[in-house]
Design an enzyme around this catalytic site. Structure first.
Site: not given
Length: 247
Positions: A87, A170, A174, A205
Protein backbone atom coordinates in the site's frame (compact mmCIF):
# COMPACT_ATOMS: atom_id res chain seq x y z
CA UNK A 1 -8.04 -22.58 13.40
CA UNK A 2 -4.74 -20.76 12.81
CA UNK A 3 -5.24 -17.03 12.34
CA UNK A 4 -4.18 -15.51 9.06
CA UNK A 5 -1.23 -13.13 9.14
CA UNK A 6 -1.50 -9.96 7.03
CA UNK A 7 1.18 -7.33 6.41
CA UNK A 8 0.10 -3.92 5.15
CA UNK A 9 2.76 -1.39 4.21
CA UNK A 10 2.08 2.28 4.84
CA UNK A 11 -0.56 1.22 7.36
CA UNK A 12 -0.23 4.02 9.89
CA UNK A 13 -2.89 6.16 8.15
CA UNK A 14 -5.38 6.42 5.30
CA UNK A 15 -6.15 3.46 3.08
CA UNK A 16 -3.52 1.28 4.74
CA UNK A 17 -4.83 1.89 8.24
CA UNK A 18 -8.43 1.23 7.25
CA UNK A 19 -7.40 -1.93 5.37
CA UNK A 20 -5.62 -3.15 8.50
CA UNK A 21 -8.78 -2.43 10.49
CA UNK A 22 -10.99 -4.42 8.11
CA UNK A 23 -8.64 -7.41 7.99
CA UNK A 24 -8.27 -7.29 11.76
CA UNK A 25 -12.02 -7.18 12.23
CA UNK A 26 -12.16 -10.31 10.06
CA UNK A 27 -10.11 -12.08 12.73
CA UNK A 28 -6.62 -11.78 11.28
CA UNK A 29 -3.38 -10.75 12.93
CA UNK A 30 -2.48 -7.51 11.19
CA UNK A 31 1.09 -6.30 10.94
CA UNK A 32 1.03 -2.52 10.69
CA UNK A 33 3.95 -1.67 8.44
CA UNK A 34 5.25 1.89 8.72
CA UNK A 35 8.55 3.71 8.31
CA UNK A 36 7.92 5.89 11.37
CA UNK A 37 8.09 3.92 14.61
CA UNK A 38 6.10 6.57 16.47
CA UNK A 39 3.26 6.66 13.94
CA UNK A 40 3.28 2.90 13.42
CA UNK A 41 3.14 2.16 17.14
CA UNK A 42 0.32 4.68 17.55
CA UNK A 43 -1.69 3.11 14.72
CA UNK A 44 -1.19 -0.42 16.05
CA UNK A 45 -2.22 0.72 19.53
CA UNK A 46 -5.36 2.37 18.15
CA UNK A 47 -6.35 -0.86 16.40
CA UNK A 48 -5.53 -2.94 19.46
CA UNK A 49 -7.71 -0.61 21.51
CA UNK A 50 -10.60 -1.65 19.29
CA UNK A 51 -9.94 -5.32 19.97
CA UNK A 52 -7.85 -6.04 16.88
CA UNK A 53 -4.76 -8.24 17.04
CA UNK A 54 -2.37 -5.63 15.62
CA UNK A 55 1.41 -5.27 15.87
CA UNK A 56 3.71 -2.62 14.48
CA UNK A 57 6.43 -3.70 12.04
CA UNK A 58 9.12 -1.24 11.07
CA UNK A 59 9.41 -1.22 7.29
CA UNK A 60 10.49 1.55 4.96
CA UNK A 61 9.99 0.19 1.44
CA UNK A 62 12.88 2.33 0.15
CA UNK A 63 15.28 0.93 2.77
CA UNK A 64 16.02 -2.67 1.90
CA UNK A 65 17.65 -3.23 5.27
CA UNK A 66 14.34 -2.62 7.04
CA UNK A 67 12.54 -4.77 4.46
CA UNK A 68 14.83 -7.74 5.11
CA UNK A 69 14.64 -7.20 8.87
CA UNK A 70 10.84 -7.17 8.71
CA UNK A 71 10.81 -10.44 6.76
CA UNK A 72 13.17 -12.03 9.30
CA UNK A 73 10.98 -10.85 12.18
CA UNK A 74 7.80 -12.21 10.58
CA UNK A 75 9.50 -15.55 9.97
CA UNK A 76 10.63 -15.73 13.60
CA UNK A 77 7.29 -14.67 15.08
CA UNK A 78 4.83 -16.32 12.70
CA UNK A 79 6.69 -18.63 10.34
CA UNK A 80 4.64 -17.57 7.35
CA UNK A 81 2.65 -14.74 5.78
CA UNK A 82 -0.83 -15.14 4.31
CA UNK A 83 -1.54 -11.67 2.93
CA UNK A 84 0.73 -8.90 1.66
CA UNK A 85 -0.83 -5.55 0.85
CA UNK A 86 1.67 -3.27 -0.90
CA UNK A 87 0.00 0.00 0.00
CA UNK A 88 2.83 2.46 0.73
CA UNK A 89 3.00 5.14 -1.97
CA UNK A 90 3.87 8.78 -2.59
CA UNK A 91 2.66 11.35 -5.11
CA UNK A 92 6.12 12.90 -5.61
CA UNK A 93 4.80 16.05 -7.30
CA UNK A 94 7.12 19.05 -7.73
CA UNK A 95 4.27 21.39 -6.73
CA UNK A 96 2.84 21.11 -3.24
CA UNK A 97 -0.46 21.71 -1.50
CA UNK A 98 -4.07 20.72 -2.23
CA UNK A 99 -4.86 20.94 -5.91
CA UNK A 100 -1.18 21.31 -6.81
CA UNK A 101 -0.41 20.37 -10.39
CA UNK A 102 2.85 20.13 -12.28
CA UNK A 103 2.90 19.82 -16.06
CA UNK A 104 4.94 16.91 -17.40
CA UNK A 105 7.28 19.39 -19.12
CA UNK A 106 7.94 21.05 -15.74
CA UNK A 107 8.39 17.77 -13.85
CA UNK A 108 11.85 17.03 -12.51
CA UNK A 109 13.60 13.73 -13.03
CA UNK A 110 14.12 13.63 -9.26
CA UNK A 111 10.38 13.55 -8.57
CA UNK A 112 9.86 10.74 -11.09
CA UNK A 113 12.74 8.82 -9.53
CA UNK A 114 11.27 9.28 -6.05
CA UNK A 115 7.86 8.03 -7.15
CA UNK A 116 9.32 4.94 -8.77
CA UNK A 117 11.57 4.27 -5.78
CA UNK A 118 8.57 3.97 -3.47
CA UNK A 119 5.69 2.98 -5.73
CA UNK A 120 7.47 0.42 -7.91
CA UNK A 121 10.91 -0.60 -6.67
CA UNK A 122 9.68 -0.64 -3.09
CA UNK A 123 6.91 -3.05 -4.06
CA UNK A 124 9.39 -5.33 -5.81
CA UNK A 125 11.72 -5.27 -2.80
CA UNK A 126 8.97 -6.06 -0.31
CA UNK A 127 7.39 -8.75 -2.49
CA UNK A 128 10.74 -10.47 -3.05
CA UNK A 129 11.46 -10.47 0.67
CA UNK A 130 8.01 -11.74 1.67
CA UNK A 131 7.45 -14.28 -1.10
CA UNK A 132 9.21 -17.17 0.69
CA UNK A 133 6.85 -16.59 3.64
CA UNK A 134 3.81 -16.34 1.36
CA UNK A 135 4.76 -19.65 -0.25
CA UNK A 136 4.26 -21.27 3.17
CA UNK A 137 0.64 -20.13 3.25
CA UNK A 138 -2.01 -22.50 1.90
CA UNK A 139 -3.58 -19.55 0.05
CA UNK A 140 -1.28 -16.55 -0.17
CA UNK A 141 -2.61 -13.25 -1.46
CA UNK A 142 -0.68 -10.24 -2.77
CA UNK A 143 -2.54 -6.99 -3.39
CA UNK A 144 -0.77 -4.05 -5.01
CA UNK A 145 -2.67 -0.85 -4.33
CA UNK A 146 -2.87 0.94 -7.68
CA UNK A 147 -5.04 3.69 -9.15
CA UNK A 148 -7.25 4.43 -12.12
CA UNK A 149 -4.48 6.89 -12.98
CA UNK A 150 -2.28 3.90 -13.77
CA UNK A 151 -4.71 2.57 -16.40
CA UNK A 152 -3.39 3.40 -19.87
CA UNK A 153 -6.86 2.86 -21.32
CA UNK A 154 -8.38 5.39 -18.91
CA UNK A 155 -5.55 7.89 -19.36
CA UNK A 156 -5.89 7.80 -23.14
CA UNK A 157 -9.69 8.04 -23.22
CA UNK A 158 -10.86 11.70 -23.45
CA UNK A 159 -14.21 10.71 -21.93
CA UNK A 160 -12.60 9.31 -18.78
CA UNK A 161 -12.14 11.51 -15.68
CA UNK A 162 -8.60 10.15 -15.45
CA UNK A 163 -7.71 11.68 -18.83
CA UNK A 164 -7.40 15.21 -17.45
CA UNK A 165 -5.20 14.23 -14.49
CA UNK A 166 -1.80 14.37 -16.16
CA UNK A 167 0.52 13.70 -13.21
CA UNK A 168 3.69 12.23 -14.69
CA UNK A 169 5.42 10.75 -11.60
CA UNK A 170 2.35 9.21 -10.00
CA UNK A 171 0.58 8.02 -13.14
CA UNK A 172 3.69 6.48 -14.69
CA UNK A 173 4.63 4.73 -11.46
CA UNK A 174 1.17 3.23 -11.07
CA UNK A 175 1.22 2.03 -14.69
CA UNK A 176 4.56 0.39 -13.96
CA UNK A 177 3.11 -1.13 -10.79
CA UNK A 178 0.36 -2.71 -12.88
CA UNK A 179 3.00 -4.31 -15.08
CA UNK A 180 4.82 -5.57 -11.98
CA UNK A 181 1.55 -7.08 -10.76
CA UNK A 182 1.05 -8.98 -14.01
CA UNK A 183 4.63 -10.25 -13.97
CA UNK A 184 4.22 -11.83 -10.53
CA UNK A 185 0.74 -13.11 -11.33
CA UNK A 186 2.00 -14.94 -14.41
CA UNK A 187 4.93 -16.47 -12.56
CA UNK A 188 2.74 -17.69 -9.69
CA UNK A 189 -0.32 -18.66 -11.74
CA UNK A 190 0.11 -22.41 -11.24
CA UNK A 191 0.17 -22.20 -7.44
CA UNK A 192 -2.17 -21.05 -4.65
CA UNK A 193 -0.86 -17.48 -4.48
CA UNK A 194 -3.06 -14.88 -6.16
CA UNK A 195 -1.59 -11.53 -7.22
CA UNK A 196 -3.83 -8.62 -8.15
CA UNK A 197 -3.83 -4.86 -8.40
CA UNK A 198 -6.70 -3.01 -6.76
CA UNK A 199 -7.77 0.60 -6.70
CA UNK A 200 -9.61 2.15 -3.77
CA UNK A 201 -10.89 4.95 -5.96
CA UNK A 202 -10.44 8.67 -5.32
CA UNK A 203 -10.45 8.70 -1.52
CA UNK A 204 -9.75 11.55 0.86
CA UNK A 205 -6.20 10.93 2.12
CA UNK A 206 -2.99 12.83 2.84
CA UNK A 207 -1.79 11.83 -0.64
CA UNK A 208 -4.27 14.22 -2.29
CA UNK A 209 -4.75 16.78 0.46
CA UNK A 210 -8.00 15.06 1.47
CA UNK A 211 -9.70 16.23 -1.72
CA UNK A 212 -11.09 12.82 -2.71
CA UNK A 213 -14.87 12.33 -2.48
CA UNK A 214 -14.71 8.81 -1.00
CA UNK A 215 -13.92 8.03 2.65
CA UNK A 216 -10.75 6.00 3.13
CA UNK A 217 -12.76 3.21 4.76
CA UNK A 218 -14.83 2.78 1.58
CA UNK A 219 -11.73 2.49 -0.57
CA UNK A 220 -10.11 0.12 1.91
CA UNK A 221 -13.03 -2.28 1.50
CA UNK A 222 -11.93 -2.84 -2.11
CA UNK A 223 -8.39 -3.66 -0.97
CA UNK A 224 -9.58 -5.96 1.82
CA UNK A 225 -11.84 -7.75 -0.63
CA UNK A 226 -8.94 -8.39 -2.99
CA UNK A 227 -6.87 -9.65 -0.05
CA UNK A 228 -9.50 -12.21 0.93
CA UNK A 229 -10.40 -13.72 -2.43
CA UNK A 230 -11.46 -17.34 -2.30
CA UNK A 231 -9.81 -20.17 -4.20
CA UNK A 232 -12.08 -19.49 -7.17
CA UNK A 233 -11.14 -15.80 -7.28
CA UNK A 234 -9.14 -14.23 -10.10
CA UNK A 235 -5.43 -13.55 -10.33
CA UNK A 236 -3.67 -11.05 -12.55
CA UNK A 237 -6.58 -8.59 -12.69
CA UNK A 238 -7.09 -4.93 -11.80
CA UNK A 239 -9.89 -4.84 -9.20
CA UNK A 240 -12.33 -2.02 -8.40
CA UNK A 241 -15.58 -2.06 -6.43
CA UNK A 242 -17.42 -1.84 -9.76
CA UNK A 243 -15.66 -4.78 -11.40
CA UNK A 244 -12.39 -5.27 -13.30
CA UNK A 245 -10.55 -2.12 -14.33
CA UNK A 246 -8.85 -2.02 -17.76
CA UNK A 247 -5.06 -2.07 -17.64
Amino acid sequence: MTKKIALITGANKGIGFETARLLGEAGMTVLVGARSAALGERAAAALAGDGIDARFVHIDVTDHGTVDAAAAWIEKEHGRLDILVNNAAIAAADASGPGAYTLPSDTSAASVRAAFETNVIGVVAVTAAMLPLLRRSPAGRIVNVSSELGSLERLSDPSSPAHRVNLLPYNASKSALNAVTLAYAKELADGPIKVNAATPGHCATDLNGHTGPRPAAVGAAVIAGAATLGADGPTGVFITDAGPEPW
